[in-house]
Design a protein around this motif. Structure first.
Motif, PDB file in Angstrom:
ATOM      1  N   THR A 113       7.058   1.482  -4.041  1.00  0.00           N
ATOM      2  CA  THR A 113       7.109   0.841  -5.300  1.00  0.00           C
ATOM      3  C   THR A 113       8.074   1.340  -6.607  1.00  0.00           C
ATOM      4  O   THR A 113       8.684   0.718  -7.260  1.00  0.00           O
ATOM      5  CB  THR A 113       5.742   0.552  -6.136  1.00  0.00           C
ATOM      6  N   SER A 114       8.302   2.849  -6.475  1.00  0.00           N
ATOM      7  CA  SER A 114       9.044   3.068  -7.634  1.00  0.00           C
ATOM      8  C   SER A 114      10.772   2.791  -7.457  1.00  0.00           C
ATOM      9  O   SER A 114      11.289   2.931  -8.286  1.00  0.00           O
ATOM     10  CB  SER A 114       9.093   4.688  -7.469  1.00  0.00           C
ATOM     11  N   GLU A 115      11.083   2.250  -6.275  1.00  0.00           N
ATOM     12  CA  GLU A 115      12.321   1.563  -6.277  1.00  0.00           C
ATOM     13  C   GLU A 115      12.488   0.299  -6.951  1.00  0.00           C
ATOM     14  O   GLU A 115      13.604  -0.271  -7.251  1.00  0.00           O
ATOM     15  CB  GLU A 115      12.510   1.385  -4.721  1.00  0.00           C
ATOM     16  N   LEU A 116      11.279  -0.486  -7.119  1.00  0.00           N
ATOM     17  CA  LEU A 116      11.564  -1.734  -7.558  1.00  0.00           C
ATOM     18  C   LEU A 116      10.766  -2.179  -8.627  1.00  0.00           C
ATOM     19  O   LEU A 116      10.880  -3.084  -9.417  1.00  0.00           O
ATOM     20  CB  LEU A 116      11.092  -2.679  -6.427  1.00  0.00           C
ATOM     21  N   ALA A 117       9.705  -1.566  -9.045  1.00  0.00           N
ATOM     22  CA  ALA A 117       8.596  -1.657  -9.913  1.00  0.00           C
ATOM     23  C   ALA A 117       8.987  -1.444 -11.490  1.00  0.00           C
ATOM     24  O   ALA A 117       9.727  -0.471 -11.831  1.00  0.00           O
ATOM     25  CB  ALA A 117       7.462  -1.061  -9.670  1.00  0.00           C
ATOM     26  N   ASP A 118       8.784  -2.327 -12.515  1.00  0.00           N
ATOM     27  CA  ASP A 118       8.935  -2.002 -13.832  1.00  0.00           C
ATOM     28  C   ASP A 118       7.543  -1.778 -14.395  1.00  0.00           C
ATOM     29  O   ASP A 118       7.323  -1.053 -15.166  1.00  0.00           O
ATOM     30  CB  ASP A 118       9.381  -3.437 -14.463  1.00  0.00           C
ATOM     31  N   TYR A 175       3.893   6.978 -12.737  1.00  0.00           N
ATOM     32  CA  TYR A 175       4.378   7.931 -11.739  1.00  0.00           C
ATOM     33  C   TYR A 175       4.105   9.143 -12.193  1.00  0.00           C
ATOM     34  O   TYR A 175       3.929  10.217 -11.492  1.00  0.00           O
ATOM     35  CB  TYR A 175       5.894   7.691 -11.191  1.00  0.00           C
ATOM     36  N   VAL A 176       4.388   9.507 -13.575  1.00  0.00           N
ATOM     37  CA  VAL A 176       4.385  10.795 -14.138  1.00  0.00           C
ATOM     38  C   VAL A 176       2.882  11.072 -14.568  1.00  0.00           C
ATOM     39  O   VAL A 176       2.371  12.320 -14.497  1.00  0.00           O
ATOM     40  CB  VAL A 176       5.236  10.761 -15.563  1.00  0.00           C
ATOM     41  N   SER A 177       1.947  10.005 -14.988  1.00  0.00           N
ATOM     42  CA  SER A 177       0.762  10.598 -15.680  1.00  0.00           C
ATOM     43  C   SER A 177      -0.126   9.182 -15.807  1.00  0.00           C
ATOM     44  O   SER A 177      -0.372   8.638 -16.446  1.00  0.00           O
ATOM     45  CB  SER A 177       0.927  10.839 -16.918  1.00  0.00           C
ATOM     46  N   PRO A 178      -0.524   9.035 -14.358  1.00  0.00           N
ATOM     47  CA  PRO A 178      -1.766   7.910 -14.157  1.00  0.00           C
ATOM     48  C   PRO A 178      -2.756   8.282 -14.816  1.00  0.00           C
ATOM     49  O   PRO A 178      -3.390   9.466 -14.826  1.00  0.00           O
ATOM     50  CB  PRO A 178      -1.712   7.887 -12.558  1.00  0.00           C
ATOM     51  N   LYS A 179      -3.726   7.264 -15.359  1.00  0.00           N
ATOM     52  CA  LYS A 179      -4.761   7.526 -16.239  1.00  0.00           C
ATOM     53  C   LYS A 179      -6.002   7.367 -15.596  1.00  0.00           C
ATOM     54  O   LYS A 179      -7.073   8.019 -15.758  1.00  0.00           O
ATOM     55  CB  LYS A 179      -4.755   6.309 -17.410  1.00  0.00           C
ATOM     56  N   HIS A 180      -6.261   6.426 -14.477  1.00  0.00           N
ATOM     57  CA  HIS A 180      -7.472   6.194 -13.975  1.00  0.00           C
ATOM     58  C   HIS A 180      -7.754   7.311 -12.823  1.00  0.00           C
ATOM     59  O   HIS A 180      -6.785   7.353 -12.227  1.00  0.00           O
ATOM     60  CB  HIS A 180      -7.609   4.799 -13.399  1.00  0.00           C
ATOM     61  N   PRO A 181      -9.042   7.786 -12.884  1.00  0.00           N
ATOM     62  CA  PRO A 181      -9.180   8.723 -11.568  1.00  0.00           C
ATOM     63  C   PRO A 181      -8.807   8.243 -10.476  1.00  0.00           C
ATOM     64  O   PRO A 181      -8.403   9.091  -9.659  1.00  0.00           O
ATOM     65  CB  PRO A 181     -10.743   8.830 -11.815  1.00  0.00           C
ATOM     66  N   TYR A 182      -8.953   7.074  -9.989  1.00  0.00           N
ATOM     67  CA  TYR A 182      -8.636   6.322  -8.878  1.00  0.00           C
ATOM     68  C   TYR A 182      -7.041   6.518  -8.757  1.00  0.00           C
ATOM     69  O   TYR A 182      -6.574   6.771  -7.690  1.00  0.00           O
ATOM     70  CB  TYR A 182      -9.050   5.002  -8.510  1.00  0.00           C
ATOM     71  N   SER A 183      -6.173   5.879  -9.690  1.00  0.00           N
ATOM     72  CA  SER A 183      -4.627   6.158  -9.718  1.00  0.00           C
ATOM     73  C   SER A 183      -4.481   7.687  -9.610  1.00  0.00           C
ATOM     74  O   SER A 183      -3.585   7.908  -8.772  1.00  0.00           O
ATOM     75  CB  SER A 183      -4.200   5.388 -10.868  1.00  0.00           C
ATOM     76  N   GLU A 184      -5.153   8.472 -10.126  1.00  0.00           N
ATOM     77  CA  GLU A 184      -4.731   9.988 -10.177  1.00  0.00           C
ATOM     78  C   GLU A 184      -4.756  10.360  -8.529  1.00  0.00           C
ATOM     79  O   GLU A 184      -4.026  11.027  -7.976  1.00  0.00           O
ATOM     80  CB  GLU A 184      -5.582  10.897 -11.038  1.00  0.00           C
ATOM     81  N   HIS A 187       0.860  -1.347  -0.173  1.00  0.00           N
ATOM     82  CA  HIS A 187       0.063   0.003   0.030  1.00  0.00           C
ATOM     83  C   HIS A 187       0.754   1.159  -0.109  1.00  0.00           C
ATOM     84  O   HIS A 187       0.432   2.306  -0.038  1.00  0.00           O
ATOM     85  CB  HIS A 187      -0.683  -0.052   1.181  1.00  0.00           C
ATOM     86  N   ASP A 188       2.173   1.154   0.125  1.00  0.00           N
ATOM     87  CA  ASP A 188       3.178   2.217   0.051  1.00  0.00           C
ATOM     88  C   ASP A 188       3.712   2.341  -1.208  1.00  0.00           C
ATOM     89  O   ASP A 188       4.540   2.174  -1.607  1.00  0.00           O
ATOM     90  CB  ASP A 188       4.273   1.798   1.006  1.00  0.00           C
ATOM     91  N   VAL A 189       2.997   3.581  -1.993  1.00  0.00           N
ATOM     92  CA  VAL A 189       3.022   3.865  -3.343  1.00  0.00           C
ATOM     93  C   VAL A 189       4.716   4.386  -3.732  1.00  0.00           C
ATOM     94  O   VAL A 189       5.000   3.742  -4.568  1.00  0.00           O
ATOM     95  CB  VAL A 189       1.917   4.837  -3.849  1.00  0.00           C
ATOM     96  N   PRO A 190       4.993   5.099  -2.842  1.00  0.00           N
ATOM     97  CA  PRO A 190       6.453   5.625  -3.184  1.00  0.00           C
ATOM     98  C   PRO A 190       7.306   4.414  -2.903  1.00  0.00           C
ATOM     99  O   PRO A 190       8.413   4.481  -3.816  1.00  0.00           O
ATOM    100  CB  PRO A 190       6.621   6.738  -1.983  1.00  0.00           C
ATOM    101  N   SER A 219       0.023   0.069 -15.923  1.00  0.00           N
ATOM    102  CA  SER A 219       0.885   0.936 -16.684  1.00  0.00           C
ATOM    103  C   SER A 219       2.285   0.651 -16.237  1.00  0.00           C
ATOM    104  O   SER A 219       2.868   0.075 -15.316  1.00  0.00           O
ATOM    105  CB  SER A 219       0.591   2.413 -16.348  1.00  0.00           C
ATOM    106  N   ASP A 220       3.318   0.933 -17.370  1.00  0.00           N
ATOM    107  CA  ASP A 220       4.870   0.948 -17.142  1.00  0.00           C
ATOM    108  C   ASP A 220       4.786   1.972 -16.049  1.00  0.00           C
ATOM    109  O   ASP A 220       4.374   2.835 -15.910  1.00  0.00           O
ATOM    110  CB  ASP A 220       5.457   1.186 -18.248  1.00  0.00           C
ATOM    111  N   ALA A 221       5.812   1.635 -15.100  1.00  0.00           N
ATOM    112  CA  ALA A 221       6.222   2.450 -13.932  1.00  0.00           C
ATOM    113  C   ALA A 221       6.544   3.753 -14.326  1.00  0.00           C
ATOM    114  O   ALA A 221       6.203   4.885 -13.634  1.00  0.00           O
ATOM    115  CB  ALA A 221       7.225   1.856 -13.188  1.00  0.00           C
TER     116      ALA A 221
END
Length: 323
Positions: free
Chosen positions: A218-223, A243-252, A213-216, A237-239
């Motif tokens: 994931t940036s260290e490990l996720a592809d 992180y720059v442009s999430p598409k789904h309103p929930y992701s935003e 649940h810790d979104v930040p 989505s690709d990582a």
């Protein structure tokens, strides 16, 4: 397709409860490439851990529905019975790092034997040979081999977590499921564990499913990043893109709630509460909390379809070009 190690198609996992049937995993599909990490993120109760347990088939007794296709290296493991799956897949090809290392380790059995045990059970090794192999994996995760003869309570939290990671790696599996492996650790130990996982991924060309649940983190490990909401994947989505442009309103909204060090932004929150998985909303399951929802969102469930940039998004607004 030859590079796909794990393929999940239309996976369902429902639980029976006194209040009704909980739709914990509801028609989930994704592919995992060899050497890739997919991070699965979302609020508590969205079905992340249920998805992981469905893949490795660690299921409770109150299962109402367990269906779909799980292909491992081209073989549909859902067609295997429990005994065949236990012998051929669980811990041999797919292993699991549990959230609480203290609960994952038996307190009255020495750490070395617990790491060696999968080799004795699944590889048919003798005790001495398995313990010698366990020493190698202790060194791999940064623990001195002398800790082989210690009990779990003699290790710190970070060392116990490393021991659990060694236990998951010892059979050289294709896929390792990491179920919030750093949630109970302090920040410095979290960083050390993540660096360890990155190094092992490079050395062993292993594939991870990283649940958190810790979104930040994931940036260290996720592809790639998969966002779960109410038992479904709503974005994959690709990582770098996510992180720059999430598409789904929930992701935003999820990303907008994360503080940053280098930019000054106003933090947002997601209004309302997660829906009941016993009686989820009609149409798009996020529509009661979505500020952009319109009539079609309420009535029709959107498909998880590909965008022009290759992301998979479950949102009518995205598919109709309104966002």
């Amino acid at each position: 397709m030859a590079n796909i190690v794990l393929s999940v198609r239309d996976l369902y996992l429902y639980y029976r409860t006194r209040k009704g049937v909980v739709k914990a995993v509801d028609k989930v599909s994704f592919d995992l490439k060899r050497g890739e990490t997919i991070a699965i993120v979302g609020e508590s109760g969205c079905g992340k851990t249920s998805l992981a347990r469905a893949i490795i088939r660690l299921l409770p007794r109150n299962v109402e529905k367990f269906d779909g296709v799980i292909s491992l290296n081209g073989t549909d493991v859902m067609k295997m019975d429990e005994e065949e799956f236990r012998k051929r897949v669980r811990w041999q090809k797919i292993s699991y790092v549990f959230q609480g290392s203290q609960n994952a380790l038996n307190p009255v059995i020495k750490v070395g034997f617990q790491i060696a045990e999968p080799l004795m059970i699944h590889k048919g090794m003798g005790k001495e040979e398995a313990l010698a192999e366990a020493k190698k994996y202790l060194r791999l995760v940064g623990i001195h081999e002398s800790f082989l003869d210690r009990y779990p309570f003699e290790l710190s939290g970070g060392m116990r977590q490393r021991a659990v990671i060694a236990m998951a790696l010892v059979t050289n599996p294709d896929v390792v499921i990491l179920d919030e492996p750093t949630s109970a650790l302090d920040v410095i130990t979290q960083a050390n564990i993540i660096n360890l996982l990155k190094r092992i991924k490079q050395e062993m060309n292993i594939s991870y499913i990283f649940i958190t649940h810790d979104v930040p983190l994931t940036s260290e490990l996720a592809d790639r990043v998969a966002v779960m909401y109410a038992g479904q994947i709503v974005e994959l989505s690709d990582a770098d893109e996510f992180y720059v442009s999430p598409k789904h309103p929930y992701s935003e909204k999820l990303m907008a709630s994360v503080p940053t060090l280098r930019t000054d932004k106003k933090l947002e929150y997601i209004p309302g509460t997660p829906p009941s998985l016993i009686n989820p909303p009609s149409g798009c399951r996020f529509h009661p909390r979505c500020p952009f929802a319109y009539e079609r969102c309420i009535k029709e469930e959107p498909p998880l379809a590909e965008t022009s940039k290759g992301s998979l998004v479950k949102c009518w607004l995205v598919h109709e070009g309104k966002r």
